[in-house]
Write a protein that holds these residues in place. Sequence first.
Motif, PDB file in Angstrom:
ATOM      1  N   ASP A 151       0.857  -1.185   0.000  1.00  0.00           N
ATOM      2  CA  ASP A 151       0.000   0.000   0.000  1.00  0.00           C
ATOM      3  C   ASP A 151       0.898   1.242   0.000  1.00  0.00           C
ATOM      4  OD1 ASP A 151       0.914   0.404   2.580  1.00  0.00           O
ATOM      5  OD2 ASP A 151      -0.817  -0.537   3.517  1.00  0.00           O
ATOM      6  N   HIS A 192       3.701   0.494  -4.517  1.00  0.00           N
ATOM      7  CA  HIS A 192       2.276   0.806  -4.339  1.00  0.00           C
ATOM      8  C   HIS A 192       1.687   1.479  -5.580  1.00  0.00           C
ATOM      9  CE1 HIS A 192       4.538   4.436  -3.104  1.00  0.00           C
ATOM     10  NE2 HIS A 192       3.527   5.106  -3.631  1.00  0.00           N
ATOM     11  N   LYS A 205      -6.486  -0.270   1.780  1.00  0.00           N
ATOM     12  CA  LYS A 205      -5.046  -0.498   1.895  1.00  0.00           C
ATOM     13  C   LYS A 205      -4.750  -1.994   2.034  1.00  0.00           C
ATOM     14  CE  LYS A 205      -3.922   4.002   3.974  1.00  0.00           C
ATOM     15  NZ  LYS A 205      -3.002   4.430   2.902  1.00  0.00           N
TER      16      LYS A 205
END
Length: 228
Positions: A151, A192, A205
Amino acid sequence: MSQQQGPDPHRWLVSYADYMTLLCAFFIMMYALQLIDEEEGAAIRSQIEAVFSNNIPPPQVTPPQLSTPLEEGNGLKPLLADIRQLTQLIEETDDMIVEGERDWISVSLNADVLFGPGETRIRDQALPLMEEIAGHLRSWPYPINVQGHSDDTPARGISNWEISALRAASVVQNLALYGVAPQRMAAMGMSHYHPVDDGDSPEAKSRNRRVVIFMTQGDNETPWSRPN
């Protein structure tokens, strides 16, 4: 006065008769070889040569013909059906998403199932799942690309590039330990920059933290790519 008995002077005739019998049989066999076709004669001659020599030729072994789903026109669909059964091993099926078509399969695993927070070593509880996945992948001759995703939360002491790459490498290493050919696999860190959920919630996330096992039907010379 008795006659003195000595060696029989005619004993050699017994051995001579045996030799003549063997010689006659040999010529009859050679004559018979001329009456059969060339292919059968060559096979018989090779057997005779093996009998009268110390070098016995190794038996001819016909190499097995590799039959893959690619040749049969079925693609990866049989493997796709097998891997989809693995979702039963995870209570929350959203933690394991299996997709695929004729020429590719992807298995997306929630990183929280495989790793502890901020860790890059697969947790012991996830090893049976890795073993099950490897059991389905090791008999298929196709390249496997393992992609690690994180994330956008900054990690402490390690970048998201590193953590995603190390997690992908950890999955590759475990698949190799369970019998998947290492020369078929590659590990990639995606950081990410390829989220599946653009939200900022903890759930979003969590979905973005994942490891994707991607297999394409092709050879090891094919570049690592995924169809759009």
